[in-house]
Design an enzyme around this catalytic site. Structure first.
Site, PDB file in Angstrom:
ATOM      1  N   SER A   1       0.796  -1.225   0.000  1.00  0.00           N
ATOM      2  CA  SER A   1       0.000   0.000   0.000  1.00  0.00           C
ATOM      3  C   SER A   1       0.830   1.277   0.000  1.00  0.00           C
ATOM      4  O   SER A   1       0.297   2.353  -0.245  1.00  0.00           O
ATOM      5  CB  SER A   1      -0.948   0.007   1.192  1.00  0.00           C
ATOM      6  OG  SER A   1      -0.203  -0.035   2.384  1.00  0.00           O
TER       7      SER A   1
ATOM      8  N   HIS B   1      -5.650  -4.502  -1.051  1.00  0.00           N
ATOM      9  CA  HIS B   1      -5.562  -3.546  -2.165  1.00  0.00           C
ATOM     10  C   HIS B   1      -5.647  -4.211  -3.538  1.00  0.00           C
ATOM     11  O   HIS B   1      -5.452  -3.547  -4.550  1.00  0.00           O
ATOM     12  CB  HIS B   1      -4.259  -2.736  -2.057  1.00  0.00           C
ATOM     13  CG  HIS B   1      -4.225  -1.888  -0.833  1.00  0.00           C
ATOM     14  ND1 HIS B   1      -4.765  -0.615  -0.781  1.00  0.00           N
ATOM     15  CD2 HIS B   1      -3.768  -2.152   0.413  1.00  0.00           C
ATOM     16  CE1 HIS B   1      -4.618  -0.127   0.436  1.00  0.00           C
ATOM     17  NE2 HIS B   1      -4.012  -1.040   1.179  1.00  0.00           N
TER      18      HIS B   1
ATOM     19  N   LYS C   1     -12.500  -1.202   1.021  1.00  0.00           N
ATOM     20  CA  LYS C   1     -11.760  -0.459  -0.012  1.00  0.00           C
ATOM     21  C   LYS C   1     -12.560  -0.509  -1.326  1.00  0.00           C
ATOM     22  O   LYS C   1     -13.505   0.253  -1.467  1.00  0.00           O
ATOM     23  CB  LYS C   1     -10.336  -0.999  -0.107  1.00  0.00           C
ATOM     24  CG  LYS C   1      -9.599  -0.828   1.248  1.00  0.00           C
ATOM     25  CD  LYS C   1      -8.139  -1.035   1.145  1.00  0.00           C
ATOM     26  CE  LYS C   1      -7.413  -1.168   2.477  1.00  0.00           C
ATOM     27  NZ  LYS C   1      -7.668  -0.209   3.517  1.00  0.00           N
TER      28      LYS C   1
HETATM   29  N1  PMP Z   1      -4.344  -4.798   5.208  1.00  0.00           N
HETATM   30  C1  PMP Z   1      -3.875  -3.807   4.433  1.00  0.00           C
HETATM   31  C2  PMP Z   1      -2.798  -4.138   3.434  1.00  0.00           C
HETATM   32  C3  PMP Z   1      -4.382  -2.515   4.540  1.00  0.00           C
HETATM   33  O1  PMP Z   1      -3.893  -1.530   3.777  1.00  0.00           O
HETATM   34  C4  PMP Z   1      -5.404  -2.259   5.485  1.00  0.00           C
HETATM   35  C5  PMP Z   1      -6.029  -0.875   5.648  1.00  0.00           C
HETATM   36  N2  PMP Z   1      -5.318   0.203   5.289  1.00  0.00           N
HETATM   37  C6  PMP Z   1      -5.855  -3.306   6.277  1.00  0.00           C
HETATM   38  C7  PMP Z   1      -5.315  -4.569   6.113  1.00  0.00           C
HETATM   39  C8  PMP Z   1      -6.921  -3.086   7.307  1.00  0.00           C
HETATM   40  O2  PMP Z   1      -8.164  -3.068   6.701  1.00  0.00           O
HETATM   41  P1  PMP Z   1      -9.416  -2.293   7.348  1.00  0.00           P
HETATM   42  O3  PMP Z   1      -9.251  -0.845   7.011  1.00  0.00           O
HETATM   43  O4  PMP Z   1     -10.598  -2.946   6.747  1.00  0.00           O
HETATM   44  O5  PMP Z   1      -9.325  -2.531   8.835  1.00  0.00           O
END
Ligand code: PMP
Length: 433
Positions: free
Chosen positions: A222, A250, A281
């Site tokens: 990310s 992602h 997302k």
């Molecule tokens: N895994 C990754 C790679 C993420 O980028 C994120 C959120 N930014 C999460 C897990 C957590 O997901 P959530 O926002 O649904 O808690």
């Protein structure tokens, strides 16, 4: 002051009055403001100093108030209409009429809350439908849903791993994977980002040393926008007897010709043992899921602590997620459009001289390499109506400060032109390109 009050109350007292006054004195003592100088004070002071410094320098961009729906453009509370370049809603599905209608209908039927945990308070047919739909979408036997993606990573790792086990993860994996390891009591090691030789070294050293070895990687990273090397990671897991878990936060909606994620991207359907994803997302809801073999998923439903001790997803969000999975499959043009918009934007940035690192996805970092300049670039883009997000130390190593920009299927040619113009003007003014 306290001492004076105590003296006044005890002057005319018998023994009962004395006890009462001592109690009152203790109460007053706890309600008097006291200044402690400990680690918490030091942390808060350092934070306040940094936050106020950023605000004073006009470099504070966090918690921006938004007044309406986030799509390729976003209405800000101060009345501005900005191009959104910081959203994870890659397919632009927030506000999709069919998804909104499903959420409204669920509220009418079930109300707004689930009333407790699913194991004890009752599982709604909606939850079962969502899990069946996720299993089907993921090409897996079963799936179970948690209250967020963050919680899902913790639930999987704490549910399946423990003392005597080893988790091996990419250095750039999401924080929730690290937190899952910490809570699980298992040992954990990181390999250099996407460095397969390093992963192999760790796995070969670990062979026969642990009960279970689990390799965990994000599918799309990310902060960098690059993709894990699924073929090589799978091969190494097979060679060294490790299981493979992949975080698809992602990649759902963004990778693969129809947005089904990393296995579709590499044409390796069925190659991941534990598929984790989020519903927040590309899927415009909230929650997270594990998709895997039925026995593993059902074990997690009965044994993982976040499933047992945390409330079920609300009906509206559950119904919205089901509808979103249908929309992703029935409107494949969105994925194609996302890929086209990404190509046009990334090529435009590179032509101006920007470094977009190793990104091959709709997450496009723009490397600046200096915190102050990253903030200045953000300010100039903001002032030109572009909502972007600065990523600075400690989120990334010092000297790799950058903007992280995210594309959406709904970005128009005009949006992209406006963004590229703004990057060109700001980059030249700051001497970055
Ligand atoms: N895994 C990754 C790679 C993420 O980028 C994120 C959120 N930014 C999460 C897990 C957590 O997901 P959530 O926002 O649904 O808690």
């Amino acid at each position: 002051m306290l001492a004076r009050r105590a003296r006044l109350t005890t002057i005319s007292s018998g023994s009962t009055d004395l006890k009462r006054s001592a109690g009152r004195e203790a109460m007053e003592a706890t309600t008097e403001p006291r200044t402690l100088s400990d680690g918490i004070t030091a942390k808060i002071n350092a934070f306040v100093e940094r936050r106020d410094g950023l605000k004073a320098a006009n470099r504070y961009f966090y918690l921006q108030p938004i007044a309406g729906q986030t799509n390729h453009r976003v209405p800000m509370a101060d009345g501005r209409d900005m191009v959104m370049l910081a959203s994870y809603s890659y397919l632009g599905l927030i506000g999709h009429p069919r998804i909104d209608a499903a959420a409204h209908e669920a509220i009418e039927t079930y109300g707004t809350g689930a009333g407790g945990v699913r194991l004890l308070t009752g599982t709604m047919d909606l939850h079962e439908r969502l899990e069946r739909r996720l299993a089907e979408f993921s090409h897996r036997e079963d799936a179970c849903v948690y209250s967020s993606g963050y919680v899902t990573n913790i639930a999987i790792i704490t549910g399946l791993m423990g003392p005597g086990d080893l988790v091996v993860m990419d250095k750039l994996d999401h924080a929730s994977i690290v937190d899952g390891c910490l809570l699980s009591g298992s040992k954990w090691k990181t390999y250099r980002h996407n460095d397969m030789d390093h992963l192999e070294k760790i796995l070969s050293d670990a062979e026969n040393e642990y009960n279970t070895i689990l390799v965990v990687a994000d599918s799309v990273f990310s902060m960098d926008g690059d993709v894990m090397d699924l073929p090589r990671v799978r091969e190494l897991c097979d060679r060294y007897g490790a299981r493979l878990m992949v975080d698809e936060a992602h990649s759902i909606g963004s990778l693969g010709a129809t947005g089904h994620g990393i296995e579709e991207h590499f044409d390796m359907i069925g190659s991941i043992d534990l598929k984790m994803g989020t519903l927040s997302k590309s899927i415009p809801s909230v929650g997270g899921y594990l998709a895997a073999r039925h026995d593993i998923v059902d074990y997690q439903r009965h044994m993982s602590r976040p499933f047992i001790f945390s409330a079920a997803l609300p009906p509206a969000q559950t119904a919205a997620a089901i509808a979103a999975l249908d929309v992703i499959e029935e409107e494949p043009w969105r994925v194609k459009q996302l890929h086209d918009v990404t190509a046009r934007y990334s090529e435009g940035l590179k032509a101006q001289g920007w470094d977009t690192m190793r990104s091959t996805t709709c997450v496009v970092p723009v490397m600046v390499g200096d915190e102050a300049k990253t903030m200045d670039l953000t300010r100039m883009l903001f002032d030109r109506g572009i909502f972007v997000c600065p990523i600075v130390h400690p989120a990334v190593p010092r000297g790799t400060d950058r903007l992280r920009t995210c594309l959406m299927a709904t970005h128009t040619t005009e949006d992209i032109d406006q963004v590229l113009d703004a990057f060109s003007v700001a980059g030249k003014a700051l001497g970055l390109i």
